[in-house]
Write a protein that holds these residues in place. Structure first.
Motif, PDB file in Angstrom:
ATOM      1  N   GLU A 159      -8.928   2.916   2.349  1.00 32.55           N
ATOM      2  CA  GLU A 159      -8.906   3.556   3.188  1.00 32.55           C
ATOM      3  C   GLU A 159      -7.408   4.430   3.198  1.00 32.55           C
ATOM      4  OE1 GLU A 159     -10.548   3.178   6.403  1.00 32.55           O
ATOM      5  OE2 GLU A 159     -12.282   2.332   4.989  1.00 32.55           O
ATOM      6  N   GLY A 160      -7.856   5.897   3.608  1.00 35.11           N
ATOM      7  CA  GLY A 160      -6.718   6.625   4.272  1.00 35.11           C
ATOM      8  C   GLY A 160      -6.025   7.377   2.755  1.00 35.11           C
ATOM      9  N   LEU A 199      -5.371   0.557  10.481  1.00 35.93           N
ATOM     10  CA  LEU A 199      -5.858   1.690   9.805  1.00 35.93           C
ATOM     11  C   LEU A 199      -4.779   2.536   9.629  1.00 35.93           C
ATOM     12  CD1 LEU A 199      -9.685   0.701   9.586  1.00 35.93           C
ATOM     13  CD2 LEU A 199      -7.877   0.081   7.906  1.00 35.93           C
ATOM     14  N   GLU A 200      -4.941   3.130  11.419  1.00 36.50           N
ATOM     15  CA  GLU A 200      -4.413   5.260  11.735  1.00 36.50           C
ATOM     16  C   GLU A 200      -3.299   4.670  10.799  1.00 36.50           C
ATOM     17  OE1 GLU A 200      -3.867   8.178  15.152  1.00 36.50           O
ATOM     18  OE2 GLU A 200      -4.898   6.010  15.477  1.00 36.50           O
ATOM     19  N   ARG A 244      -5.042   5.850   0.388  1.00 32.28           N
ATOM     20  CA  ARG A 244      -4.132   4.570   0.615  1.00 32.28           C
ATOM     21  C   ARG A 244      -4.004   4.001  -1.207  1.00 32.28           C
ATOM     22  NH1 ARG A 244      -5.548   2.691   6.313  1.00 32.28           N
ATOM     23  NH2 ARG A 244      -3.421   4.081   7.563  1.00 32.28           N
ATOM     24  N   THR A 287       0.647  -1.199  -0.014  1.00 35.66           N
ATOM     25  CA  THR A 287      -0.066   0.024   0.103  1.00 35.66           C
ATOM     26  C   THR A 287       0.987   1.473  -0.253  1.00 35.66           C
ATOM     27  OG1 THR A 287      -0.035   0.399   2.426  1.00 35.66           O
ATOM     28  CG2 THR A 287      -1.867  -0.682   1.432  1.00 35.66           C
ATOM     29  N   GLN A 321      -1.736  -5.345   5.191  1.00 31.13           N
ATOM     30  CA  GLN A 321      -2.207  -4.491   3.739  1.00 31.13           C
ATOM     31  C   GLN A 321      -2.484  -4.346   3.057  1.00 31.13           C
ATOM     32  OE1 GLN A 321       0.709  -2.893   3.350  1.00 31.13           O
ATOM     33  NE2 GLN A 321       2.795  -3.032   4.407  1.00 31.13           N
ATOM     34  N   THR A 342      -4.926  -2.577   5.407  1.00 27.92           N
ATOM     35  CA  THR A 342      -5.132  -1.040   5.335  1.00 27.92           C
ATOM     36  C   THR A 342      -6.023  -0.702   3.898  1.00 27.92           C
ATOM     37  OG1 THR A 342      -2.887  -0.812   4.696  1.00 27.92           O
ATOM     38  CG2 THR A 342      -3.001  -1.728   6.690  1.00 27.92           C
ATOM     39  N   TYR A 343      -5.353  -0.798   3.048  1.00 26.75           N
ATOM     40  CA  TYR A 343      -6.318   0.138   1.900  1.00 26.75           C
ATOM     41  C   TYR A 343      -8.133  -0.474   1.791  1.00 26.75           C
ATOM     42  CZ  TYR A 343      -7.725   0.401  -2.348  1.00 26.75           C
ATOM     43  OH  TYR A 343      -8.486   0.733  -3.871  1.00 26.75           O
ATOM     44  N   GLY A 364      -1.026   2.453   9.024  1.00 29.71           N
ATOM     45  CA  GLY A 364      -1.045   2.211   7.626  1.00 29.71           C
ATOM     46  C   GLY A 364       0.543   1.360   7.285  1.00 29.71           C
ATOM     47  N   GLY A 365       0.377   1.193   6.180  1.00 26.19           N
ATOM     48  CA  GLY A 365       1.560   0.385   5.885  1.00 26.19           C
ATOM     49  C   GLY A 365       2.207  -0.417   6.600  1.00 26.19           C
ATOM     50  N   GLU A 387       0.852   5.599   0.918  1.00 29.96           N
ATOM     51  CA  GLU A 387       0.605   6.551   1.651  1.00 29.96           C
ATOM     52  C   GLU A 387       0.878   7.741   1.168  1.00 29.96           C
ATOM     53  OE1 GLU A 387      -1.060   6.319   4.554  1.00 29.96           O
ATOM     54  OE2 GLU A 387      -0.407   3.493   4.898  1.00 29.96           O
TER      55      GLU A 387
END
Length: 255
Positions: free
Chosen positions: A44-45, A243-244, A47, A6, A136, A139-140, A246-247, A8
């Motif tokens: 999410e975020g 999730l906050e 990304r 992912t 990974q 997080t997306y 990330g990566g 950022e």
């Protein structure tokens, strides 16, 4: 599944040349980008996802991987589907019939020195790579992408929960069960019952695909020792935190 990353928004912002090249390929080479997951739609975020598997493919892959009749064992993900126990893969070459069947422990023939390796046992490094990949993807895709785990159970999990479930099954190899026995020690009576030995864990090379018994070399701390990292990771990080940050942020120990 392993081939996933992912990106950022902050990473893309720092890599202007990479971002421009990526956007050019997306706009001008659909013949190259059409067979991978979309890098256009933010997740999410905000990304971006770099992956071979799109959401539909991911669901189909996981439906097989998380099936306890196939790859999902009580002690992690098997190296070969258990389906091949009753349905070996058979091919013919130069008049000979060759088969590949599910062998959860040591091989039934002398090939590779009688070592079963990739025909059934559970290997810690492969499982750790799968867990990393699932985190990974999580997080997306976030909490809204859910998959049945185990397949056929009716129990729906997001990908963080699936990764944690696999980690818990790996940890179960070393923990005492309801009868006080540790799966890792298999049928070794001294290690199972002797108070001088039963608390000393061995980090085996790989593990029996059905009962979790340790196999191969018993000093493989270099990769089987990663189970300690999984305990630390899932004891410290939950889904919202991942999730906050990330990566790979959650994989780094706080200073």
């Amino acid at each position: 599944l392993f081939a996933v990353e992912t990106l950022e928004p902050s990473t893309l912002a720092r890599m202007d040349d990479f971002r421009r090249r990526m956007e050019w390929f997306l706009a001008n080479r659909p013949d190259l980008t059409g067979n991978v997951a979309s890098m256009v739609d933010p997740g999410e975020g905000e990304r971006r996802l770099l992956s071979i598997a799109d959401p539909d493919q991911l669901r189909r892959i996981l439906a097989t991987m998380l099936d306890e009749r196939e790859f999902l064992s009580p002690y992690g993900i098997r190296a070969l589907s258990r389906v091949h126990l009753d349905h070996p893969y058979v091919f013919h070459l130069d008049g000979q019939e060759c088969t590949v069947d599910y062998q959860p422990a040591e091989s039934t023939n002398a090939m590779f020195g009688g070592n079963s390796n990739w025909r059934g046992p559970v290997w810690m490094p492969v499982n750790v790579l799968l867990i990393r990949a699932l985190l990974q993807f999580y997080t997306y895709h976030g909490d809204n992408f859910k998959i049945e785990c185990p397949t056929g159970s009716g129990q729906m999990m997001n990908l963080f929960e699936v990764a944690r479930e696999i980690a818990n099954r790996l940890c179960r190899i070393f923990l005492r069960d309801d009868s006080g026995r540790r799966p890792v020690f298999g049928g070794n009576a001294i290690f199972q019952t002797d108070p001088h030995w039963n608390a000393y864990l061995l980090f085996y090379e790989y593990f029996q695909g059905d009962n979790g018994a340790g196999l191969g070399a018993s000093h493989q701390t270099g990769w089987t020792g990663r189970v300690a990292r999984l305990i630390e990771l899932f004891g410290r990080v939950d889904g919202p935190t991942l999730l906050e940050v990330g990566g790979m942020g959650a994989f780094h120990r706080p200073k």
